[in-house]
Design a protein around this motif. Structure first.
Motif, short mmCIF file in Angstrom:
data_model
loop_
_atom_site.label_atom_id
_atom_site.label_comp_id
_atom_site.label_asym_id
_atom_site.label_seq_id
_atom_site.Cartn_x
_atom_site.Cartn_y
_atom_site.Cartn_z
N ASP A 179 0.86 -1.18 0.00
CA ASP A 179 0.00 0.00 0.00
C ASP A 179 0.90 1.24 0.00
OD1 ASP A 179 -1.55 2.18 0.64
OD2 ASP A 179 -2.68 1.17 2.22
N THR A 195 0.30 4.26 0.27
CA THR A 195 -0.04 5.35 1.19
C THR A 195 0.36 5.02 2.63
OG1 THR A 195 -2.26 4.50 1.69
CG2 THR A 195 -2.04 5.93 -0.24
N ASN A 196 0.87 3.81 2.84
CA ASN A 196 1.19 3.33 4.19
C ASN A 196 2.72 3.33 4.38
OD1 ASN A 196 1.91 1.53 6.28
ND2 ASN A 196 -0.02 0.40 6.10
N ASP A 197 3.21 4.29 5.16
CA ASP A 197 4.67 4.42 5.35
C ASP A 197 5.32 3.13 5.81
OD1 ASP A 197 5.14 7.11 4.72
OD2 ASP A 197 4.33 7.75 6.66
N HIS A 237 -3.41 11.93 -8.05
CA HIS A 237 -2.33 12.02 -7.05
C HIS A 237 -1.09 12.75 -7.55
CE1 HIS A 237 -4.05 8.26 -4.81
NE2 HIS A 237 -4.82 9.33 -4.72
N ARG A 254 4.25 15.59 -7.66
CA ARG A 254 3.22 15.16 -6.73
C ARG A 254 2.14 16.23 -6.64
NH1 ARG A 254 5.11 11.34 -2.36
NH2 ARG A 254 3.51 12.31 -1.09
N CYS A 278 -1.28 14.82 -2.33
CA CYS A 278 -0.90 13.44 -2.69
C CYS A 278 -0.79 12.57 -1.44
CB CYS A 278 0.43 13.46 -3.45
SG CYS A 278 1.00 11.82 -3.91
N PRO A 279 -1.58 11.48 -1.36
CA PRO A 279 -1.57 10.66 -0.14
C PRO A 279 -0.42 9.64 -0.10
CG PRO A 279 -3.18 9.80 -1.68
CD PRO A 279 -2.57 11.00 -2.34
N ILE A 280 0.38 9.59 -1.18
CA ILE A 280 1.43 8.57 -1.25
C ILE A 280 2.54 8.89 -0.24
CG2 ILE A 280 3.18 7.52 -2.74
CD1 ILE A 280 1.38 8.08 -5.08
N SER A 281 2.98 7.85 0.44
CA SER A 281 4.07 7.97 1.41
C SER A 281 5.25 8.70 0.79
CB SER A 281 4.49 6.56 1.84
OG SER A 281 5.77 6.61 2.41
N GLN A 340 6.56 11.89 -8.41
CA GLN A 340 6.07 10.53 -8.15
C GLN A 340 5.94 9.80 -9.48
OE1 GLN A 340 5.42 8.80 -5.20
NE2 GLN A 340 5.24 7.13 -6.66
N GLN A 388 -6.36 1.59 -3.26
CA GLN A 388 -5.21 2.46 -2.92
C GLN A 388 -4.14 2.22 -3.98
OE1 GLN A 388 -5.35 4.61 -0.73
NE2 GLN A 388 -6.31 3.91 1.18
#
Ligand code: AMP
Ligand code: MG
Length: 327
Positions: A44, A46-48, A79, A104, A108-111, A121, A140
């Motif tokens: 995912d 968006t999940n660091d 994004h 970006r 932008c929700p990306i880590s 990105q 996601q």
């Protein structure tokens, strides 16, 4: 630490397997998946924590930015700051093996870890029915670097993935062999002029037919711009000798067309010298020659010349890196 050893689940691309892959990804776990290019190591984006565990599983230097995968262009362009050129390229080549590097978007929700600190990105819509179904289900963006340990050859089958990452990732979606077999073309269109960062499955000629001339950096000059261009990025254990025209006794042969006389251990990329067939077989061939060659006491892989146009450009780029001295 982030990484805990566990069994890697082998998942079929049916309803139950896709649901399980989706659940694992949503829980921040790593699931490798097939695409038309090579197998990706999914997380995912968006999940660091999930993104960080990608670097741990791969043993990859933290500064390499990751490509985020989407089910369609609309989702991708939510994004990043899409430009007219981005939309033109997406219309022409998505779903497909073209990665676009763009700025970006503000929200932008990306880590940030997936961008490796850059303000750009990389985004892509892969052309693979199972992967698209998975991406739609997860909802996601999925970061998906090639599913190999850092510095190793990219995997083009689930068996390749398991050989390197079994026990280090939660699952692998067994979606068959990869049709294209080399990675996506990476095109940076975040600046004033488009720049080719990595040759790949969509040819430069095809891109230029849509947007006009594209600058391409020589591999050495590209290092700073795109860390994935590190010289010895696709290296088998045995050294590779390029554009071989004769065999030496201690060598295995990566053939393109009629094998060189005297070759014992041969992997044929394409007997008919078809570049698409050769690209699809390239990484499997390097892996096979590497293991078989070592078993037989050979010390080198001799690679026959492949012409440098169309997909041959990507094949030669990978062969040059396989032949580069190890860092
Ligand atoms: P892989 O993840 O193994 O398919 O490799 C991804 C490639 O895309 C590498 O060459 C990266 O360096 C390149 N890449 C990804 N994101 C960016 C970015 N934001 N800017 C420049 N290159 C990128
Ligand atoms: Mg890679």
């Amino acid at each position: 630490m982030l990484y805990q050893p566990h069994m890697t689940e082998r998942l079929s691309p049916d309803r139950a397997g896709l649901a399980r892959a989706c659940a694992l990804l949503r829980a921040g776990k790593l699931v490798a998946f097939g695409t038309e290019t090579v197998y990706g190591l999914g997380a995912d984006a968006t999940n660091d924590h999930a993104v960080a565990s990608v670097f741990v599983a791969k043993g990859r230097p933290h500064f390499n930015p990751l490509i985020a995968h989407y089910p369609d262009a609309e989702a991708a362009f939510a994004h990043v700051r899409a430009t007219d050129m981005a939309r033109q390229l997406a219309d022409a080549f998505w779903p497909g093996p073209l990665t676009l590097v763009l700025r970006r978007a503000d929200a932008c929700p990306i880590s940030l870890l997936a961008s490796a600190g850059l303000d750009t990105q990389a985004v892509r819509v892969p052309a693979h029915a199972d992967t698209l179904a998975l991406l739609r289900a997860v909802g996601q963006p999925i970061a998906g670097p090639s599913a190999n340990r850092s510095g190793q050859v990219s995997p083009t089958s689930a068996a390749h993935v398991l050989a390197e990452l079994s026990g280090r990732i939660a699952g692998v979606l067994e979606s068959g062999p990869c049709e294209v077999g080399v990675e996506s073309t990476v095109l940076d269109i975040s600046g004033d002029h488009p720049v080719l960062l990595r040759a790949g499955g969509i040819t430069l000629e095809a891109i230029e037919a849509v947007i006009g001339p594209v600058a391409h950096t020589a591999p050495a000059a590209g290092v700073l711009r795109s860390p994935g261009l590190l010289a010895s990025h696709y290296a088998p254990t045995l050294p590779v000798r390029l554009t071989a025209t004769e065999m030496r006794a201690d060598e295995a042969l990566l053939a393109f067309g009629p094998p060189l006389p005297g070759a014992g251990l041969v992997f044929q990329l394409s007997a008919a010298q078809n570049l698409a067939e050769a690209a699809a077989r390239l990484f499997a061939g390097l892996r096979w020659l590497d293991t078989q060659g070592q078993t037989r006491g050979l010390v080198r892989i001799a690679a026959m010349a492949v012409p440098s146009y169309g997909l041959g450009r990507a094949i030669n780029d990978r062969l040059h890196r396989a032949a580069a001295p190890r860092a």
